[in-house]
Design an enzyme around this catalytic site. Sequence first.
Site, PDB file in Angstrom:
ATOM      1  N   GLN A   6       0.838  -1.197   0.000  1.00 55.98           N
ATOM      2  CA  GLN A   6       0.000   0.000   0.000  1.00 55.98           C
ATOM      3  C   GLN A   6       0.878   1.253   0.000  1.00 55.98           C
ATOM      4  O   GLN A   6       1.812   1.369   0.796  1.00 55.98           O
ATOM      5  CB  GLN A   6      -0.914   0.013   1.224  1.00 55.98           C
ATOM      6  CG  GLN A   6      -2.055  -0.975   1.160  1.00 55.98           C
ATOM      7  CD  GLN A   6      -3.205  -0.513   0.258  1.00 55.98           C
ATOM      8  OE1 GLN A   6      -3.170   0.570  -0.309  1.00 55.98           O
ATOM      9  NE2 GLN A   6      -4.209  -1.353   0.138  1.00 55.98           N
ATOM     10  N   TYR A  26      -6.508 -12.450  -2.771  1.00 57.09           N
ATOM     11  CA  TYR A  26      -5.743 -11.353  -3.379  1.00 57.09           C
ATOM     12  C   TYR A  26      -4.739 -10.812  -2.353  1.00 57.09           C
ATOM     13  O   TYR A  26      -4.662  -9.619  -2.094  1.00 57.09           O
ATOM     14  CB  TYR A  26      -6.670 -10.242  -3.879  1.00 57.09           C
ATOM     15  CG  TYR A  26      -7.842 -10.743  -4.699  1.00 57.09           C
ATOM     16  CD1 TYR A  26      -7.726 -10.973  -6.061  1.00 57.09           C
ATOM     17  CD2 TYR A  26      -9.069 -11.005  -4.086  1.00 57.09           C
ATOM     18  CE1 TYR A  26      -8.815 -11.451  -6.806  1.00 57.09           C
ATOM     19  CE2 TYR A  26     -10.155 -11.484  -4.814  1.00 57.09           C
ATOM     20  CZ  TYR A  26     -10.026 -11.702  -6.170  1.00 57.09           C
ATOM     21  OH  TYR A  26     -11.096 -12.168  -6.893  1.00 57.09           O
ATOM     22  N   GLU A  47      -2.863 -15.422  -4.379  1.00 57.36           N
ATOM     23  CA  GLU A  47      -2.482 -14.236  -5.170  1.00 57.36           C
ATOM     24  C   GLU A  47      -2.041 -14.673  -6.559  1.00 57.36           C
ATOM     25  O   GLU A  47      -1.468 -15.746  -6.730  1.00 57.36           O
ATOM     26  CB  GLU A  47      -1.341 -13.488  -4.457  1.00 57.36           C
ATOM     27  CG  GLU A  47      -0.600 -12.465  -5.272  1.00 57.36           C
ATOM     28  CD  GLU A  47      -1.479 -11.310  -5.739  1.00 57.36           C
ATOM     29  OE1 GLU A  47      -1.297 -10.869  -6.877  1.00 57.36           O
ATOM     30  OE2 GLU A  47      -2.362 -10.872  -4.956  1.00 57.36           O
ATOM     31  N   ASP A  75      -9.451  -8.599  -0.803  1.00 53.38           N
ATOM     32  CA  ASP A  75      -8.988  -7.256  -1.191  1.00 53.38           C
ATOM     33  C   ASP A  75      -8.668  -7.282  -2.683  1.00 53.38           C
ATOM     34  O   ASP A  75      -7.504  -7.239  -3.093  1.00 53.38           O
ATOM     35  CB  ASP A  75      -7.747  -6.883  -0.366  1.00 53.38           C
ATOM     36  CG  ASP A  75      -7.289  -5.449  -0.605  1.00 53.38           C
ATOM     37  OD1 ASP A  75      -7.971  -4.720  -1.349  1.00 53.38           O
ATOM     38  OD2 ASP A  75      -6.225  -5.072  -0.070  1.00 53.38           O
ATOM     39  N   CYS A 105     -10.766  -0.913  -3.225  1.00 57.19           N
ATOM     40  CA  CYS A 105     -10.280   0.383  -3.696  1.00 57.19           C
ATOM     41  C   CYS A 105     -11.244   0.985  -4.711  1.00 57.19           C
ATOM     42  O   CYS A 105     -10.964   2.039  -5.287  1.00 57.19           O
ATOM     43  CB  CYS A 105      -8.881   0.245  -4.309  1.00 57.19           C
ATOM     44  SG  CYS A 105      -8.821  -0.886  -5.727  1.00 57.19           S
TER      45      CYS A 105
END
Length: 483
Positions: A315, A344, A365, A414, A441
């Site tokens: 991030q 994720y 992932e 996420d 997001c």
Amino acid sequence: MTRKKKPLPILENITITDFAAEGKSIARVNDMVVFVPWAVPGDVCDLQVRRKKHSFMEAEVIRYITYSPLRTKPFCQHFGICGGCKWQQLPYEEQLKMKQQQVYDQLTRIGKVELPEFHPILGSVKTQEYRNKLDFGCANKRWLTSLELQDDSLDKNIPAIGFHITGAFDKILPVEKCWLMDDLHNQIRNSIRDYAIAHQLSFFDLRQQVGLLRDVIIRNAMPHADGESGHSDTGEWMVIVQFHYDETGGEQEAMGLMQHLADTFPQITSLLYLDNQKCNDTIGDQDIRVFKGKDHIIETMEDLQFKVGPKSFYQTNTEQAYHLYSVARDFAQLSGSEMVYDLYTGTGTIANFVARKARKVIGIEYVPEAIEDAKVNSRLNGIDNTLFFAGDMKDILTDAFIQEHGRPEVIITDPPRAGMHPDVIKTILRAAPQRIVYVSCNPATQARDLQDLDADYRVAAVQPVDMFPHTPHVENVVLLTKR
């Protein structure tokens, strides 16, 4: 014979009424919506229409008649040209109100599910120098304003290092000072530019695919502003210079620049470079070499350390990431006995962040390098109850996978901006965890996914989190509980 297009109209004395997506504002003229960049609700202005459709128009301000009382003075010299910080003309408190409203509007209008009262948005600890990573393009021709283009005395072929301009993919806006990262990054970037010009290094031509200096990525392990951020500064800096060698070479010139950086900036603890011969600047499939120092930097959060390599996702607002992950951990309501799936997972930041409060955490992932970093991060922190798997989420997360590894009591997800694949949602529904923590997001795609989950899960809590001050982007965390 081509038909002449009607000239697009000028709209006079128009009041901007609201904000829209992507940082644009809205005016309404004769029941038609007009989207306007850079304006603020309350501005009264004249607009030149640039695009007209049946139900909406796009326009730009050609004259301000009255400025909105909401306005504040932008602090960056590049505001209005650089597309990054579209809300600098708004006080931060107003930005937070707009983002809170944006999350509410998208979850209600798109999701159409029953919602609880939202928690107030968590504002960013810092509103300047909050980023830990920036990417700068290099071009043999800098972006020019319309006035500069009309000036015949001006050299139109000046190279530049800076940001790509929307609608001009081969042009770069030269950046002298960006306020989003510690000022050392400005010194490093400008030093690269000055050295390259002084030593006549060629800058990349994106159209012709020639030129030595192509791209610069700068990362740092950020210091924190307060004692509650859960973060400590390791003082490490990474610089990745992307070159494009041609038939006549270029490696010697490139190494001269790298040595200059090594000599000038001892703060750089990870100095890396690559030769990219592709048509795009992505580095995920590239061989990245160490010129000096390590191949990674270390970020810290609480008492955890995270290895961040050149291809790692982390991030970009370090301090606010702690608050985001803390919300996710609180929503998960872990007692220590739960099997948790972290979908994720990236480099396993959330997985490792919650692992000590769970029985076991499985992270999935797409990027293999990120999964390797996730495993390293578990070992680095003495965490032995995590398992990580690399692959496409819809292919990995299957009924057979869940049967083999155990049914999760909690799923933390996420996903990227596009949201979750329908097959992933179906598998989650069949797995039937007690709680789902959905970190997003993009509240618009999150709202769509909430609708698909609504038959079996109700939204129990909503917490917006601002990760990117001065932009319209917002993160949102939703807790879903089984009906």
